[in-house]
Design a protein around this motif. Structure first.
Motif, PDB file in Angstrom:
ATOM      1  N   TYR A  46       0.181 -10.817   3.369  1.00 26.03           N
ATOM      2  CA  TYR A  46       1.455 -11.226   3.958  1.00 26.03           C
ATOM      3  C   TYR A  46       1.761 -10.375   5.185  1.00 26.03           C
ATOM      4  O   TYR A  46       1.509  -9.165   5.199  1.00 26.03           O
ATOM      5  N   PHE A  47       2.336 -11.041   6.190  1.00 25.89           N
ATOM      6  CA  PHE A  47       2.737 -10.369   7.416  1.00 25.89           C
ATOM      7  C   PHE A  47       4.254 -10.222   7.447  1.00 25.89           C
ATOM      8  O   PHE A  47       4.987 -11.059   6.931  1.00 25.89           O
ATOM      9  N   ASP A  48       4.692  -9.128   8.074  1.00 28.15           N
ATOM     10  CA  ASP A  48       6.124  -8.932   8.259  1.00 28.15           C
ATOM     11  C   ASP A  48       6.340  -8.018   9.451  1.00 28.15           C
ATOM     12  O   ASP A  48       5.380  -7.465  10.008  1.00 28.15           O
ATOM     13  N   THR A  49       7.598  -7.863   9.851  1.00 30.32           N
ATOM     14  CA  THR A  49       7.937  -6.982  10.963  1.00 30.32           C
ATOM     15  C   THR A  49       7.996  -5.537  10.474  1.00 30.32           C
ATOM     16  O   THR A  49       7.925  -5.266   9.277  1.00 30.32           O
ATOM     17  N   HIS A  50       8.166  -4.604  11.401  1.00 28.51           N
ATOM     18  CA  HIS A  50       8.198  -3.185  11.034  1.00 28.51           C
ATOM     19  C   HIS A  50       9.360  -2.852  10.102  1.00 28.51           C
ATOM     20  O   HIS A  50       9.305  -1.889   9.349  1.00 28.51           O
ATOM     21  N   ASN A  51      10.434  -3.656  10.137  1.00 28.76           N
ATOM     22  CA  ASN A  51      11.586  -3.413   9.255  1.00 28.76           C
ATOM     23  C   ASN A  51      11.712  -4.482   8.161  1.00 28.76           C
ATOM     24  O   ASN A  51      12.774  -4.661   7.585  1.00 28.76           O
ATOM     25  N   TYR A  52      10.638  -5.188   7.903  1.00 31.59           N
ATOM     26  CA  TYR A  52      10.564  -6.183   6.811  1.00 31.59           C
ATOM     27  C   TYR A  52      11.639  -7.265   6.954  1.00 31.59           C
ATOM     28  O   TYR A  52      12.258  -7.701   5.986  1.00 31.59           O
ATOM     29  N   ARG A  53      11.781  -7.728   8.147  1.00 34.69           N
ATOM     30  CA  ARG A  53      12.827  -8.720   8.439  1.00 34.69           C
ATOM     31  C   ARG A  53      12.629 -10.024   7.664  1.00 34.69           C
ATOM     32  O   ARG A  53      13.596 -10.610   7.158  1.00 34.69           O
ATOM     33  N   LEU A  54      11.399 -10.476   7.560  1.00 31.93           N
ATOM     34  CA  LEU A  54      11.142 -11.764   6.920  1.00 31.93           C
ATOM     35  C   LEU A  54      11.491 -11.748   5.436  1.00 31.93           C
ATOM     36  O   LEU A  54      12.168 -12.648   4.938  1.00 31.93           O
ATOM     37  N   ILE A  55      11.031 -10.737   4.715  1.00 32.15           N
ATOM     38  CA  ILE A  55      11.284 -10.730   3.278  1.00 32.15           C
ATOM     39  C   ILE A  55      12.741 -10.371   2.977  1.00 32.15           C
ATOM     40  O   ILE A  55      13.327 -10.894   2.020  1.00 32.15           O
ATOM     41  N   ARG A  56      13.351  -9.526   3.783  1.00 33.41           N
ATOM     42  CA  ARG A  56      14.768  -9.215   3.551  1.00 33.41           C
ATOM     43  C   ARG A  56      15.620 -10.464   3.737  1.00 33.41           C
ATOM     44  O   ARG A  56      16.550 -10.722   2.964  1.00 33.41           O
ATOM     45  N   SER A 131       5.169 -14.808  18.379  1.00 28.60           N
ATOM     46  CA  SER A 131       5.888 -14.319  19.555  1.00 28.60           C
ATOM     47  C   SER A 131       7.368 -14.077  19.246  1.00 28.60           C
ATOM     48  O   SER A 131       7.980 -13.150  19.784  1.00 28.60           O
ATOM     49  N   PHE A 132       7.933 -14.885  18.384  1.00 29.58           N
ATOM     50  CA  PHE A 132       9.352 -14.744  18.044  1.00 29.58           C
ATOM     51  C   PHE A 132       9.613 -13.450  17.276  1.00 29.58           C
ATOM     52  O   PHE A 132      10.584 -12.741  17.545  1.00 29.58           O
ATOM     53  N   TYR A 133       8.727 -13.131  16.326  1.00 32.08           N
ATOM     54  CA  TYR A 133       8.955 -11.935  15.503  1.00 32.08           C
ATOM     55  C   TYR A 133       8.341 -10.663  16.083  1.00 32.08           C
ATOM     56  O   TYR A 133       8.624  -9.565  15.603  1.00 32.08           O
ATOM     57  N   GLU A 134       7.488 -10.785  17.073  1.00 30.20           N
ATOM     58  CA  GLU A 134       7.002  -9.699  17.931  1.00 30.20           C
ATOM     59  C   GLU A 134       6.189  -8.609  17.218  1.00 30.20           C
ATOM     60  O   GLU A 134       5.099  -8.288  17.639  1.00 30.20           O
ATOM     61  N   THR A 135       6.723  -7.982  16.155  1.00 26.35           N
ATOM     62  CA  THR A 135       6.059  -6.812  15.574  1.00 26.35           C
ATOM     63  C   THR A 135       5.344  -7.123  14.259  1.00 26.35           C
ATOM     64  O   THR A 135       5.261  -6.275  13.372  1.00 26.35           O
ATOM     65  N   LEU A 136       4.828  -8.319  14.115  1.00 25.01           N
ATOM     66  CA  LEU A 136       4.170  -8.689  12.864  1.00 25.01           C
ATOM     67  C   LEU A 136       2.890  -7.893  12.633  1.00 25.01           C
ATOM     68  O   LEU A 136       2.110  -7.654  13.559  1.00 25.01           O
ATOM     69  N   SER A 137       2.689  -7.501  11.384  1.00 24.06           N
ATOM     70  CA  SER A 137       1.451  -6.836  10.981  1.00 24.06           C
ATOM     71  C   SER A 137       1.253  -7.073   9.486  1.00 24.06           C
ATOM     72  O   SER A 137       2.199  -7.426   8.773  1.00 24.06           O
ATOM     73  N   PRO A 138       0.039  -6.891   8.980  1.00 25.50           N
ATOM     74  CA  PRO A 138      -0.178  -7.040   7.542  1.00 25.50           C
ATOM     75  C   PRO A 138       0.590  -5.956   6.791  1.00 25.50           C
ATOM     76  O   PRO A 138       0.545  -4.783   7.167  1.00 25.50           O
ATOM     77  N   VAL A 139       1.291  -6.334   5.727  1.00 25.38           N
ATOM     78  CA  VAL A 139       2.086  -5.347   4.995  1.00 25.38           C
ATOM     79  C   VAL A 139       1.741  -5.273   3.512  1.00 25.38           C
ATOM     80  O   VAL A 139       1.963  -4.238   2.883  1.00 25.38           O
ATOM     81  N   ILE A 140       1.206  -6.341   2.945  1.00 26.92           N
ATOM     82  CA  ILE A 140       0.923  -6.289   1.509  1.00 26.92           C
ATOM     83  C   ILE A 140      -0.181  -7.285   1.145  1.00 26.92           C
ATOM     84  O   ILE A 140      -0.318  -8.351   1.755  1.00 26.92           O
ATOM     85  N   PHE A 141      -0.979  -6.878   0.170  1.00 27.36           N
ATOM     86  CA  PHE A 141      -2.040  -7.726  -0.392  1.00 27.36           C
ATOM     87  C   PHE A 141      -1.576  -8.190  -1.768  1.00 27.36           C
ATOM     88  O   PHE A 141      -1.151  -7.385  -2.600  1.00 27.36           O
ATOM     89  N   LEU A 142      -1.646  -9.486  -2.009  1.00 26.14           N
ATOM     90  CA  LEU A 142      -1.244 -10.059  -3.296  1.00 26.14           C
ATOM     91  C   LEU A 142      -2.375 -10.931  -3.825  1.00 26.14           C
ATOM     92  O   LEU A 142      -2.919 -11.763  -3.097  1.00 26.14           O
ATOM     93  N   SER A 143      -2.707 -10.736  -5.092  1.00 25.38           N
ATOM     94  CA  SER A 143      -3.746 -11.574  -5.705  1.00 25.38           C
ATOM     95  C   SER A 143      -3.271 -12.046  -7.074  1.00 25.38           C
ATOM     96  O   SER A 143      -2.403 -11.424  -7.698  1.00 25.38           O
ATOM     97  N   TYR A 144      -3.853 -13.143  -7.530  1.00 23.46           N
ATOM     98  CA  TYR A 144      -3.528 -13.652  -8.860  1.00 23.46           C
ATOM     99  C   TYR A 144      -4.584 -14.655  -9.300  1.00 23.46           C
ATOM    100  O   TYR A 144      -5.277 -15.266  -8.476  1.00 23.46           O
ATOM    101  N   ASP A 145      -4.712 -14.789 -10.597  1.00 22.42           N
ATOM    102  CA  ASP A 145      -5.621 -15.755 -11.186  1.00 22.42           C
ATOM    103  C   ASP A 145      -4.865 -17.052 -11.418  1.00 22.42           C
ATOM    104  O   ASP A 145      -3.796 -17.042 -12.040  1.00 22.42           O
ATOM    105  N   ARG A 146      -5.415 -18.156 -10.944  1.00 23.88           N
ATOM    106  CA  ARG A 146      -4.700 -19.435 -11.002  1.00 23.88           C
ATOM    107  C   ARG A 146      -5.501 -20.508 -11.727  1.00 23.88           C
ATOM    108  O   ARG A 146      -6.709 -20.659 -11.513  1.00 23.88           O
TER     109      ARG A 146
END
Length: 246
Positions: A46-56, A131-146
């Motif tokens: 998952y990608f997010d901004t430096h201040n976790y704007r998307l998930i907040r 471009s809108f969120y500007e500071t996106l970077s990978p922040v967390i790895f999530l896995s699961y068995d489906r």
């Protein structure tokens, strides 16, 4: 096999214990069967901004929210095609659009601002998002068995069961091994019903008869709340304490 790249559907979530999961699987068996992949381990970054704007923003439960992630359905390598997915939710409807790239090209595009090697409407939408969120970077790895089930009759209902949901903040690569912190108790399963319209009567009756009720649950949201936010909160307290000493 044709790869689906555009989705528009409702996604309804339920939290089941193992007894409830067994009952549901038994009751849906006349109508549903495992898809061709049987059981898979899904990897996500998952990608997010430096201040976790998307998930907040998402945790505030707005009418509109969006996210960006990389996804693979097996351990990737440098030549593997993975999915770059932009997922939006508005007025309870989920819209997902994705395209296939290798992981290096995807990260160069999103993080290093290199041009996308593909030209498409979906690529343009992701370009705008980045471009809108500007500071996106990978922040967390999530896995699961489906385990994923589809309708025998050819309808568009899908039911998925996710177990062993793990997350971590390091080693953010789809080519890495599966490990991390559990965000669900071992005996719990996340079930999702995915459909373009209403849930069929036979499925509604099964859920009602066994008192299985929908819930609100976000894998990334839970990881942020339980793992990322406490660290941010602790760091903020440490900064304030240091400022007092100075």
């Amino acid at each position: 096999m044709r790869i689906q790249t555009v989705f528009k559907r409702y996604e309804v979530k339920f939290m089941l214990n193992q007894t409830e999961k067994k009952i549901v699987l038994e009751k849906i068996s006349p109508y549903m069967e495992l898809d061709e992949y049987k059981k898979t381990t899904i990897r996500n970054i998952y990608f997010d901004t430096h201040n976790y704007r998307l998930i907040r923003r998402s945790l505030e439960r707005p009418d509109y929210k969006e996210k960006l992630r990389l996804r693979s359905y097996c351990k990737a390598d440098e030549n593997s095609d993975i999915f770059v997915e932009i997922k939006k939710k508005y007025d309870k409807v989920v819209y997902k659009r994705r395209l296939m790239l290798n992981e290096k090209a995807a990260l160069d595009w999103i993080c290093n601002k290199k041009p996308c090697p593909l030209s498409s409407q979906i690529a343009s939408e992701i370009d705008y998002f980045v471009s809108f969120y500007e500071t996106l970077s990978p922040v967390i790895f999530l896995s699961y068995d489906r385990e994923a089930y589809y309708e025998k009759s050819g309808g568009d209902i899908r039911i998925t069961f996710d177990n062993n949901i793990l997350c971590r903040e390091n080693d953010l690569s789809l080519s890495s091994e599966i490990y991390g912190k559990e965000i669900l108790p071992k005996d719990m399963t996340l079930m999702e019903i995915k459909c373009s319209g209403g849930i069929p009567l036979w499925l509604t009756q099964i859920l009602s008869e066994h008192k299985i009720y929908k819930t609100s649950f976000s894998k990334y949201g839970t990881a942020y709340t339980n793992i990322i936010f406490p660290k941010l909160n602790l760091k903020e307290k440490e900064v304030k304490e240091y400022a007092k000493i100075q």
